[in-house]
Design a protein around this motif. Structure first.
Motif, PDB file in Angstrom:
ATOM      1  N   SER A   3     -51.945  17.571   0.412  1.00 46.50           N
ATOM      2  CA  SER A   3     -52.181  19.288   0.773  1.00 46.50           C
ATOM      3  C   SER A   3     -53.651  19.046   1.116  1.00 46.50           C
ATOM      4  O   SER A   3     -54.427  18.527   0.011  1.00 46.50           O
ATOM      5  CB  SER A   3     -51.828  20.004  -0.546  1.00 46.50           C
ATOM      6  OG  SER A   3     -52.474  21.275  -0.208  1.00 46.50           O
ATOM      7  N   SER A  10     -55.619  21.912   2.105  1.00 49.93           N
ATOM      8  CA  SER A  10     -56.296  23.247   1.826  1.00 49.93           C
ATOM      9  C   SER A  10     -55.475  23.940   0.568  1.00 49.93           C
ATOM     10  O   SER A  10     -56.074  25.204   0.597  1.00 49.93           O
ATOM     11  CB  SER A  10     -56.523  24.039   3.021  1.00 49.93           C
ATOM     12  OG  SER A  10     -55.057  24.375   3.644  1.00 49.93           O
ATOM     13  N   THR A  42     -49.713  23.766   0.062  1.00 49.64           N
ATOM     14  CA  THR A  42     -48.634  22.759  -0.174  1.00 49.64           C
ATOM     15  C   THR A  42     -48.678  22.348  -1.529  1.00 49.64           C
ATOM     16  O   THR A  42     -47.699  22.325  -2.272  1.00 49.64           O
ATOM     17  CB  THR A  42     -48.689  21.386   0.862  1.00 49.64           C
ATOM     18  OG1 THR A  42     -48.896  21.921   2.019  1.00 49.64           O
ATOM     19  CG2 THR A  42     -47.214  20.841   0.484  1.00 49.64           C
TER      20      THR A  42
HETATM   21  C1  LIG Z   1     -54.979  19.363  11.456  1.00 43.96           C
HETATM   22  C2  LIG Z   1     -54.035  20.632  11.174  1.00 43.96           C
HETATM   23  C3  LIG Z   1     -53.234  20.858  12.237  1.00 43.96           C
HETATM   24  C4  LIG Z   1     -52.351  21.838  12.315  1.00 43.96           C
HETATM   25  N1  LIG Z   1     -51.307  22.070  13.076  1.00 43.96           N
HETATM   26  C5  LIG Z   1     -50.242  23.133  12.869  1.00 43.96           C
HETATM   27  C6  LIG Z   1     -49.079  23.226  13.552  1.00 43.96           C
HETATM   28  O1  LIG Z   1     -48.888  22.488  14.311  1.00 43.96           O
HETATM   29  N2  LIG Z   1     -48.322  24.184  13.301  1.00 43.96           N
HETATM   30  C7  LIG Z   1     -48.549  25.256  12.166  1.00 43.96           C
HETATM   31  O2  LIG Z   1     -47.768  26.200  12.306  1.00 43.96           O
HETATM   32  N3  LIG Z   1     -49.549  25.040  11.479  1.00 43.96           N
HETATM   33  C8  LIG Z   1     -50.532  24.207  11.678  1.00 43.96           C
HETATM   34  N4  LIG Z   1     -51.494  24.004  10.929  1.00 43.96           N
HETATM   35  C9  LIG Z   1     -51.772  24.679   9.733  1.00 43.96           C
HETATM   36  C10 LIG Z   1     -51.127  24.247   8.440  1.00 43.96           C
HETATM   37  O3  LIG Z   1     -50.049  23.573   8.607  1.00 43.96           O
HETATM   38  C11 LIG Z   1     -51.081  25.236   7.400  1.00 43.96           C
HETATM   39  O4  LIG Z   1     -52.377  25.860   7.193  1.00 43.96           O
HETATM   40  C12 LIG Z   1     -50.744  24.438   6.052  1.00 43.96           C
HETATM   41  O5  LIG Z   1     -50.192  25.489   5.216  1.00 43.96           O
HETATM   42  C13 LIG Z   1     -51.905  23.704   5.352  1.00 43.96           C
HETATM   43  O6  LIG Z   1     -51.231  23.185   3.975  1.00 43.96           O
HETATM   44  P1  LIG Z   1     -52.214  22.678   2.782  1.00 43.96           P
HETATM   45  O7  LIG Z   1     -53.253  23.839   2.543  1.00 43.96           O
HETATM   46  O8  LIG Z   1     -51.405  22.175   2.173  1.00 43.96           O
HETATM   47  O9  LIG Z   1     -53.050  21.465   3.505  1.00 43.96           O
HETATM   48  C14 LIG Z   1     -52.614  22.750  10.997  1.00 43.96           C
HETATM   49  C15 LIG Z   1     -53.567  22.534  10.293  1.00 43.96           C
HETATM   50  C16 LIG Z   1     -54.427  21.564  10.093  1.00 43.96           C
HETATM   51  C17 LIG Z   1     -55.614  21.352   9.699  1.00 43.96           C
END
Ligand SMILES: Cc1cc2nc3c(=O)[nH]c(=O)nc-3n(C[C@H](O)[C@H](O)[C@H](O)COP(=O)(O)O)c2cc1C
Length: 184
Positions: free
Chosen positions: A36, A38, A41
């Motif tokens: 995760s 941010s 997850t």
């Molecule tokens: C590098 C990057 C690429 C991403 N690409 C997508 C994507 O293709 N589709 C989508 O729905 N969200 C995308 N997101 C949003 C993340 O999937 C979403 O904010 C997720 O909940 C972040 O999870 P985390 O907080 O566990 O890191 C992207 C975010 C980042 C940072």
């Protein structure tokens, strides 16, 4: 005693208690492995831990990703295009005693985030069941088919996708409960 009964008896004797319990439909031993960046997850992983009593292993990268969103998305794109998967900190979790491995991560560029790809690249799921969970911002893209391709030797069960920062919503709890009930 005929040969069939003897084989069944022997199989029961050599199965571990956990494997035997799982085979009988009893409780499975669950490991949650997640990355995760941010926190979205992570919140889901913690819910899964609370609901299943699973052990949890958080994947961390050796390199620190940029904090700024555009720089992070550019870096993730570069990693994907160059297949430059980030090194992970520490040893992989020992999966040998688990029946079911739940693997979580964010969707990055419509596929599995590169740190999770790195984990899948190193892991061998022989004899294990696995299921993916991901968080996203609206576009899951190829996450689940790519996860299935990359989870070597696994029996891959149905996955769960959840919208970004919704871990505390009642609908998310319901979706998680319904998903967990199917994972046998
Ligand atoms: C590098 C990057 C690429 C991403 N690409 C997508 C994507 O293709 N589709 C989508 O729905 N969200 C995308 N997101 C949003 C993340 O999937 C979403 O904010 C997720 O909940 C972040 O999870 P985390 O907080 O566990 O890191 C992207 C975010 C980042 C940072």
């Amino acid at each position: 005693m005929n040969r069939l009964m003897l084989s069944i008896l022997l199989a029961c004797l050599i199965m571990t208690p956990t494997a035997a319990a799982a085979a009988e439909g009893g409780p499975q031993k669950v490991l949650v492995v997640y990355y995760s960046n941010s926190g979205n997850t992570k919140a889901v992983a913690e819910k899964l831990q609370a609901k299943t009593g699973a052990d949890v292993y958080r994947l961390e990268t050796v390199r620190t990703y940029p904090a700024e969103h555009k720089a992070l998305t550019d870096e993730a794109k570069r990693e994907l295009e160059e297949n430059d998967l980030p090194a992970l900190k520490g040893a992989l979790p020992d999966m040998s005693s688990y029946d079911l491995i739940l693997v979580g991560g964010p969707v990055w560029w419509y596929t599995v985030a590169t740190p999770v790809m790195q984990f899948l690249d190193q892991a061998d799921f022989a004899g294990k069941k696995t299921a993916a969970f991901c968080t996203h911002a609206g576009g899951v893209g190829m996450y689940f088919p790519h996860f299935k391709e990359q989870a070597k030797n696994a029996v891959v069960l149905e996955g769960l996708s959840l919208l970004g920062n919704t871990a505390d919503e009642a609908s998310t709890d319901k979706a998680i409960d319904a998903w967990l009930a199917k994972l046998h």
